[in-house]
Enzyme design. Structure first.
Site, short mmCIF file in Angstrom:
data_model
loop_
_atom_site.label_atom_id
_atom_site.label_comp_id
_atom_site.label_asym_id
_atom_site.label_seq_id
_atom_site.Cartn_x
_atom_site.Cartn_y
_atom_site.Cartn_z
N TRP A 253 0.83 -1.20 0.00
CA TRP A 253 0.00 0.00 0.00
C TRP A 253 0.86 1.26 0.00
CZ3 TRP A 253 -0.46 3.98 3.63
CH2 TRP A 253 -1.51 4.89 3.40
N HIS A 254 2.01 1.20 0.69
CA HIS A 254 2.88 2.37 0.75
C HIS A 254 3.51 2.65 -0.61
CE1 HIS A 254 2.54 2.01 5.12
NE2 HIS A 254 2.92 3.27 5.16
N GLY A 255 3.75 1.60 -1.39
CA GLY A 255 4.34 1.80 -2.72
C GLY A 255 4.54 0.47 -3.40
#
Lengths: 384, 160, 457
Positions: free
Chosen positions: C310-312
């Site tokens: 989700w962060h990247g």
């Protein structure tokens, strides 16, 4: 029930205890905002910022596009009340927290400001040097001299913040000049190092002073084979309220400096012709001293081509490839050349060959400060 | 399936469709794949080119201060004589080139032209102030000064 | 528009407060929703279309699921839910992950706050489908849930079942203004005065030769750890404060994470709402820790895979996720009793160290750079460089302030003072925060400073 609200002091006078409003901070903050907004709407808007030396954003059009184009943001920020004072406060706060740089300018001691060193572009340097050598090879009759001027932080290391990462301009100079063989190099670094650094550069501007240029001439003049002597000139102070580019860039104001011009004791008549054909009788433009950019008193600023024709009668003609550092030095060369043509390759788009052929030049001078030269691509483009 | 659920279903699909349509359109709105030559020709076709001539790259550098090799193609029609003001400039931005810099250069060209004709050539000045357009869209920059400026811009956009 | 801009603080916010306060109760939510629309559209109007169409899509999906379940069509409701779920996932995959691999999509820029909007939309779908909440009947309230301007850009993440009850409590009062604006001003100061100062030092250090020394690498790591903490927690404070102004209670996101003595505690204190979302909607539905150890591990692995992702979408975020998975798994299963043997300060130090090491992959562009940075932390490079001293001196004050503020001490001192003399503290703190706010105004103005250099430069 005892009334705890009204305590009775010994002398019998009733006192009510002061109650702070419950929403104290909210009141303070909202009042602050309200006052700022009121000032914003009430005050007439300036169109130009002296401190930032730029035109301030115009009022945004009242159309739906204002949502997307950022014009309202720019307008509100540019005309925010007491903007200049807020700038001073933020600089003070950041300095108090330890910051020693602002807007690409190093904040030195004693009011000194230094331009942060640009990262040298090795490719650009190689092609500039190659272009200079090719030019010298193509014109063996012209005495080519390169004069690269180190910048103020090289001579003011005691005024810089401790440990600030910098590269040595002295070493970089040596590296660049080692690539020149057909082109002579004037040792401007040593000539400047012999003198008191305080007088060589401006404190709030990235340029050197006229005195600094004069000191450099003790190295450049022999290379150009002229008998320049500083004693041939008289230094006149033309302004005592100069505040340079670095003050605007950094936001640190308050230091005012002197500008001096060197006037020959035995004046030689000359005329200055600009690229648009206008002719003037002096290299100095006194009107610029009334404005913010006082360094432009020298020739009025940077132009593509400036042609100086003199009655010196020495038979020498000089072609100068330059940036703004040459502007305060070239007036001191006027008594020694019949003709001087200054070209600023950043603004000159025509064929340099035509220029070279326009007069029988005996000498060519490349006069740049290192901060400009290390990223310059215009010279190589112009010479090719 | 009941009526309520059906209605909600329809609304759901419409919302989805709107979103997908928007994504597709915004993808299409990216950089145009047209060539600078084609766009220039299309724009040129919409104007009266009498009194202009095509410029060499050196002239582009001289007049605009732009290096043509930093762009993915640029073409210029400029006045044949000092007294002309009609002009057409089309440039396709390369991936690395800065649209802001090109727009600034074009703006400066327009300003310097205006200064030259202010007070000397009323017709040319009127053309420069009223009938000039600068547009930056989908990786292309166009600058035109001519009576048919709007038609030129329409042709430009259609060619992208 | 951003929360730390002059136009927001001096124009948008006061206008929003004034309008919302002046409106009758029935229209307060609608005015907030309108302002949130304006906030989302400002500077990037195209984004609004995606946000609105996604919101309407999920809104009608919820209603359809509700209508189908009323009629007992559970299977069809399940299909509709799956469709909604796929739609929302498709949206974020399209804007956030596909452009990394498919070149022609690189022109797609994700709408502001997309990552967080996704959480809101999915939370709604899950709550409605599971029956925990009824579908929203009022599109205004639903849109406020998705796009409420304080939390639009970076959270805190709030679940639908927590937000829907608060809609009726939307109001402005003297108390809400006092609490909310105080929190907002403190958050603004955290971001502008500390986070931005550290960021400037970090960026300069990273570009210098000092970054290639051992000391420089540690300094850079400290910079990055506190920059991220103050930036994110400052922003969260601003969001929570603004929410409070309008009568909304957004959940706490940061609870002194760097003062925790266990990794589990750290993840309940760092971006707490994220952890809670994954716990409620992924971990527990998968079975949580109710099964065997292996099943628990697998569930944790899923959560941390998704958290990293989700962060990247790059490998470095995956490594970061796996690092924390490994630490949590070890702490939960192997070192459970070992921990007790260490005194509290030592535990805090160890957790802090392990947590900040995790920022190395988080802030590296590639695995090579990650390995390089980690290597330099533990030797294999020159020890020191004069430039490291320069960055320590120029960024040190901000770093020290950051460290002092990240512990529990300031909070404890404040509470003590509050017990002793509440009025005096109220007055002093009000004046102090106002001064901080003035400094923030100066810093916001400073961000917009540009100087045009003369033609003769």
């Amino acid at each position: 029930m005892t009334d705890l609200e009204n305590k009775t002091p010994p002398d019998g006078v009733k006192k009510t205890s002061f109650r702070l409003p419950k929403a104290l901070f909210a009141i303070l903050m909202l009042s602050f905002i309200a006052v700022m907004d009121a000032i914003f709407f009430a005050l007439p808007k300036k169109s130009f910022s002296e401190n930032e030396n730029r035109v301030l954003a115009p009022a945004p059009s009242l159309s739906p596009s204002v949502i997307s184009d950022g014009s309202a943001d720019a307008y509100f920020a540019d005309h925010f009340p007491l903007r200049d004072s807020w700038m001073e406060l933020q600089l003070a706060v950041r300095s108090a927290m330890g910051s020693r740089e602002s807007g690409g300018v190093i904040l030195g001691d004693g009011g000194w400001l230094f331009l942060a060193q640009p990262e040298p572009d090795q490719k650009a340097l190689t092609s500039s040097v190659a272009a200079m050598e090719a030019f010298a090879a193509a014109h063996p009759e012209i005495n080519c001299v390169a004069a690269l001027v180190p910048n103020s932080l090289t001579f003011n290391s005691s005024r810089l913040p401790d440990g600030i990462p910098l590269y040595s301009q002295k070493e970089l100079l040596a590296q660049i000049l080692s690539g020149l063989s057909l082109t002579k190099s004037a040792d401007v670094y040593s000539a400047l190092a012999m003198h008191d650094p305080d007088a060589l550069f401006y404190r709030t501007d990235h340029h050197w002073t006229t005195y600094g240029a004069q000191c450099a001439l003790s190295a450049i003049a022999p290379a150009l084979q002229t008998d320049f002597s500083a004693s041939d000139f008289e230094m006149l102070t033309v302004s005592a309220s100069f505040e340079g580019t670095l003050a605007s860039k950094s936001g640190r104001h308050g230091v005012k400096e002197k500008i001096t011009v060197a006037v020959p004791l035995e004046p030689v008549p000359y005329s200055v012709t600009y690229h648009d054909g206008s002719v003037f009788g002096s290299a100095f433009v006194p009107e610029k001293l009334d404005g913010k950019d006082k360094y432009a008193v020298f020739f009025g600023g940077n132009y593509p081509v400036v042609r100086i024709v003199t009655a010196a009668g020495t038979g020498k003609r000089l072609l100068v490839f330059k940036d703004s550092f040459a502007n305060c030095l070239v007036p001191m060369l006027i008594p020694y050349f019949d003709e001087i043509v200054m070209v600023d390759p950043r603004y000159y788009y025509d064929d340099v060959q035509l220029l070279v052929n326009s007069a029988p030049f005996t000498d060519a001078l490349y006069l740049y400060n290192l901060d400009t030269f290390v990223t310059d691509t215009a010279l190589a483009r112009a010479l090719s | 399936m009941n009526l309520k659920a059906l209605l909600f279903s329809i609304a759901r699909w419409i919302s989805l469709g709107a979103g997908v349509l928007f994504v597709v359109l915004s993808l299409r709105g990216g950089k145009s794949s047209a060539s600078a030559q084609d766009v220039f020709s299309a724009a040129k076709a919409a104007m009266d080119v009498s009194g202009t001539e095509q410029a060499e790259p050196a002239a582009i550098t001289r007049l605009y201060g732009i290096d043509p090799s930093s762009l993915d193609g640029c073409f210029l029609l400029f006045p044949s004589t000092n007294m002309g003001a009609k002009e057409l400039f089309v440039a396709k931005l390369a991936d690395s080139s800065d649209g802001e810099a090109i727009l600034k250069a074009v703006g400066e060209r327009l300003d310097s032209q205006k200064k030259s004709f202010d007070g000397y050539g009323a017709e040319q000045f009127a053309l420069l102030t009223g009938s000039s357009r600068i547009v930056c869209e989908r990786g292309f920059v166009i600058f035109t000064v001519c009576a048919e400026a709007d038609a030129v811009i329409d042709a430009f956009k259609a060619a992208l | 528009m951003q929360l730390d801009q002059l136009l927001f603080v001096f124009a948008f916010l006061p206008l929003c407060i004034a309008v919302c306060a002046a409106m009758p109760q029935k229209l307060k939510k609608a005015s907030l929703a309108l302002f949130s629309l304006l906030f989302a559209a400002w500077g990037r109007p195209a984004d609004l279309i995606i946000i609105l169409s996604a919101s309407f899509f999920v809104f009608f999906t919820g209603l359809e699921i509700g209508a189908l379940r009323e009629n007992g069509c559970r299977r069809l409701a399940g299909l509709v839910f799956a469709g909604g779920f796929a739609g929302v996932l498709g949206l974020i995959v399209l804007y956030k992950y596909l452009p990394l691999t498919v070149g022609s999509l690189s022109s797609l820029t994700p709408p502001v706050g997309l990552s967080f909007i996704t959480f809101s939309l999915l939370s709604y779908l899950f709550d409605v489908f599971s029956g925990r909440s009824g579908p929203a009947k009022d599109p205004v309230g639903f849109f406020l849930f998705v796009g409420f301007f304080p939390k639009l850009i970076s959270g805190p993440i709030i679940a639908w079942h927590d937000f829907e009850h608060q809609l009726e409590g939307c109001r402005i009062s003297a108390d809400s203004l006092e609490r909310g604006l105080r929190r907002f001003a403190v958050g603004l100061a955290k971001k502008l005065l500390i986070a931005n100062a550290i960021a400037a030092s970090y960026n300069a250090l990273a570009a210098s030769s000092g970054a290639r020394t051992v000391a420089g690498s540690w300094l850079a790591l400290l910079f990055v750890s506190f920059m991220l903490y103050y930036d994110f927690s400052g922003y969260s404070d601003m969001a929570i404060g603004l929410g409070a102004v309008f009568g909304f209670e957004l959940p706490e996101n940061f609870l002194h994470p760097y003062a925790c003595d266990s990794m589990t505690g750290f993840w309940r204190s760092w971006h707490a709402t994220l952890g809670r979302w994954f716990r409620d909607y992924v971990y527990i539905p998968l079975g949580g820790s109710r099964g065997t150890k292996l099943e628990t591990l697998v569930n944790m692995l899923c959560v941390w895979f998704l958290t990293g992702f989700w962060h990247g979408g790059t490998l470095t975020f995956f490594v970061w996720g796996m690092w924390h998975f490994a630490l949590l798994a070890l702490e939960k299963f192997i070192f459970r009793n070992v921990r007790e043997k260490f005194p509290h300060p030592v535990r805090v130090a160890i957790v802090f160290l392990l947590a900040i090491i995790g920022w190395v992959p988080f802030f590296s562009d590639s695995l090579t750079k990650t390995v390089g940075w980690l290597g330099r932390l533990f030797g294999g490079a020159p020890l020191w460089d004069a430039s490291v001293g320069y960055y320590l001196l120029t960024g040190g004050a901000a770093l020290v302030l950051a460290v002092l503020g990240s512990g529990n001490l300031p909070g404890k001192l404040y509470k003590k003072a509050l017990d002793r003399s509440p009025d005096f503290l109220r007055a002093v703190s009000a004046v102090f925060i106002l001064l901080l706010f003035a400094v923030c105004v100066a810093l916001m103005t400073g961000e917009t400073y540009t100087s045009f250099l003369y033609a003769g430069f």
